[in-house]
Design an enzyme around this catalytic site. Structure first.
Site, short mmCIF file in Angstrom:
data_model
loop_
_atom_site.label_atom_id
_atom_site.label_comp_id
_atom_site.label_asym_id
_atom_site.label_seq_id
_atom_site.Cartn_x
_atom_site.Cartn_y
_atom_site.Cartn_z
N HIS A 168 -1.46 0.00 -9.91
CA HIS A 168 -2.18 -0.91 -9.00
C HIS A 168 -2.67 -2.16 -9.74
CE1 HIS A 168 -4.56 -1.04 -4.98
NE2 HIS A 168 -4.35 -2.28 -5.44
N ARG A 193 0.86 -1.19 0.00
CA ARG A 193 0.00 0.00 0.00
C ARG A 193 0.89 1.23 0.00
NH1 ARG A 193 -3.59 -2.56 -1.79
NH2 ARG A 193 -5.65 -2.92 -0.89
P1 NDP Z 1 -1.98 -10.90 5.28
O1 NDP Z 1 -2.94 -10.31 6.23
O2 NDP Z 1 -2.08 -12.36 4.95
O3 NDP Z 1 -0.48 -10.67 5.77
C1 NDP Z 1 -0.06 -9.48 6.33
C2 NDP Z 1 1.38 -9.65 6.82
O4 NDP Z 1 1.83 -8.39 7.33
C3 NDP Z 1 1.49 -10.66 7.96
O5 NDP Z 1 2.69 -11.39 7.85
C4 NDP Z 1 1.53 -9.77 9.20
O6 NDP Z 1 2.22 -10.31 10.30
C5 NDP Z 1 2.32 -8.60 8.66
N1 NDP Z 1 2.09 -7.40 9.48
C6 NDP Z 1 0.95 -6.71 9.67
N2 NDP Z 1 1.15 -5.68 10.52
C7 NDP Z 1 2.45 -5.73 10.86
C8 NDP Z 1 3.27 -4.94 11.71
N3 NDP Z 1 2.79 -3.88 12.38
N4 NDP Z 1 4.56 -5.28 11.84
C9 NDP Z 1 5.07 -6.36 11.18
N5 NDP Z 1 4.35 -7.14 10.36
C10 NDP Z 1 3.06 -6.83 10.21
O7 NDP Z 1 -2.09 -10.03 3.95
P2 NDP Z 1 -1.81 -10.48 2.44
O8 NDP Z 1 -0.48 -11.12 2.39
O9 NDP Z 1 -2.97 -11.24 1.92
O10 NDP Z 1 -1.79 -9.06 1.72
C11 NDP Z 1 -0.84 -8.06 2.07
C12 NDP Z 1 -1.25 -6.74 1.45
O11 NDP Z 1 -1.00 -6.73 0.05
C13 NDP Z 1 -2.74 -6.39 1.53
O12 NDP Z 1 -3.10 -5.91 2.80
C14 NDP Z 1 -2.87 -5.32 0.46
O13 NDP Z 1 -2.58 -4.06 1.03
C15 NDP Z 1 -1.76 -5.68 -0.54
N6 NDP Z 1 -2.30 -6.15 -1.82
C16 NDP Z 1 -1.96 -5.43 -2.95
C17 NDP Z 1 -2.39 -5.85 -4.17
C18 NDP Z 1 -1.97 -5.12 -5.41
O14 NDP Z 1 -2.45 -5.41 -6.50
N7 NDP Z 1 -1.07 -4.16 -5.33
C19 NDP Z 1 -3.26 -7.03 -4.34
C20 NDP Z 1 -3.55 -7.68 -3.10
C21 NDP Z 1 -3.08 -7.25 -1.89
P3 NDP Z 1 1.70 -11.65 11.05
O15 NDP Z 1 1.94 -12.77 10.06
O16 NDP Z 1 2.56 -11.74 12.23
O17 NDP Z 1 0.23 -11.42 11.32
C1 OXD Z 2 -6.36 -5.90 -2.94
C2 OXD Z 2 -5.83 -5.07 -4.00
O1 OXD Z 2 -6.16 -5.54 -1.80
O2 OXD Z 2 -6.14 -5.32 -5.17
O3 OXD Z 2 -6.98 -6.94 -3.21
O4 OXD Z 2 -5.04 -4.14 -3.75
#
Ligand code: NDP
Ligand code: OXD
Length: 312
Positions: free
Chosen positions: A275, A227
């Site tokens: 995006h 993000r």
């Molecule tokens: P998940 O919720 O599965 O994973 C999030 C990860 O971030 C976890 O490992 C979590 O830790 C870690 N995390 C969250 N907060 C913190 C923190 N404060 N400090 C350290 N680590 C932290 O999300 P996804 O993997 O499914 O997706 C990640 C992001 O990708 C989405 O939220 C979205 O913003 C982005 N995205 C972008 C897309 C695009 O097209 N550009 C498409 C899809 C998603 P823990 O494992 O310990 O909980």
């Molecule tokens: C999602 C994205 O969060 O597309 O799924 O960014």
């Protein structure tokens, strides 16, 4: 009585999703009333939601058992004060595969210095110093969730030493995992390429700020499909100009579309993608929605529930 499901995403997505949802519900043996018409909100059982869709006030949907996001990132809805219903985020095999392609592709692009050759005049035959082998280039992942861990493993299986950082410490055979502030500093200090796959929460906003950028290897690359607000843009622009950051591939921004006059468009060492890193694929994701609704109707726990306090 039919299960009432309201589609609260975009019209274009509705066209793509509807046949897959109907097919999935039929195969699951569920009698559903699937519509886009929020005629009687109190009668809706499930809401399939996407940011930018027609519904922002969720309070009339008082009998909804689950709000199912079609997006993985839920920052736009988890902070909506009218949301009192359980919320599930999207975990879709198609989305994960797409993100693995995007991340591995751009890691290799940075690794091979492909932009150097792509931007040259025709007939320039001179060569840059050859890149090290993958095994001598470290890639660090901030975020080891569904997407981060899958991408980290594909990068590791290509031969790159791979580090990862998450809130709770993980163990993995292919990825050296870290947690905590010290862990973050280590990942940043050791990585040649840093990939951001964190959700946007109060705890991750501006995570990559001037101090942390200064703690990275000089000339390191950054890939951000997570993000936009994970990065302090002023600090990143200064670092891209000074060479502290060598190259950046940015897919997500504070304001989208990225405004025409934004400096990122004009820096030669930045690749902006609109995006598109990974998109939820209706064909595979519809089955995730169907499974969660089947679970709700069978009294089984929902999958991928969002922790409202953590924000993801
Ligand atoms: P998940 O919720 O599965 O994973 C999030 C990860 O971030 C976890 O490992 C979590 O830790 C870690 N995390 C969250 N907060 C913190 C923190 N404060 N400090 C350290 N680590 C932290 O999300 P996804 O993997 O499914 O997706 C990640 C992001 O990708 C989405 O939220 C979205 O913003 C982005 N995205 C972008 C897309 C695009 O097209 N550009 C498409 C899809 C998603 P823990 O494992 O310990 O909980
Ligand atoms: C999602 C994205 O969060 O597309 O799924 O960014």
């Amino acid at each position: 009585m039919a299960v009432r499901i309201l589609w609260a995403g975009s019209g274009t997505d509705w066209t793509a999703w509807q046949p897959h949802l109907r097919d999935g519900f039929a195969r699951a043996g569920l009698d559903v009333d699937l519509s886009r018409d929020p005629d009687a909100p109190e009668e809706v059982d499930y809401l399939v939601y996407a940011p930018g869709g027609p519904i922002s006030d969720l309070s009339p949907f008082r009998n909804v058992k689950l709000v199912q996001s079609t997006w993985a990132g839920v920052e736009a809805i988890v902070t909506n004060k009218t949301l009192t219903q359980p919320l599930a985020r999207m975990v879709d095999p198609g989305l994960t595969e797409g993100m693995q392609d995007y991340v591995l592709g751009h890691v290799l692009r940075h690794h091979l210095n492909s932009d150097f050759y792509a931007s040259r005049a025709p007939r320039d035959w001179s060569a840059d110093t050859p890149p090290p082998l993958a095994r001598s280039r470290t890639v660090g992942f901030l975020g080891l969730g569904e997407l981060g861990m899958a991408c980290a493993r594909s990068v590791a299986s290509h031969g790159f030493p791979t580090l990862g950082w998450s809130r709770k410490l993980k163990r993995d055979k292919m990825v050296t995992c870290h947690a905590g502030d010290d862990g973050l500093e280590q990942v940043l200090a050791q990585s040649d390429i840093v990939v951001l796959l964190l959700p946007l929460t109060a705890g991750t906003e501006n995570l990559l700020d001037a101090r942390r950028i200064a703690g990275m290897k000089r000339g390191a690359s950054v890939i951000n499909p997570g993000r936009g607000p994970l990065i302090d843009d002023d600090a990143m622009i200064a670092a891209l100009k000074s060479g502290q950051i060598g190259q950046a591939t940015l897919d997500v921004f504070r304001v989208e579309p990225l405004p025409a006059n934004h400096p990122y468009w004009h820096l030669e060492n930045v690749l902006v993608t609109p995006h598109i890193a990974a998109q939820t694929r209706a064909e595979t994701a519809a089955q995730v929605v169907v499974e969660n609704i089947r679970r709700g109707e069978a009294g089984e726990p929902f999958l991928y529930l969002v922790d409202r306090d953590a924000g993801y």
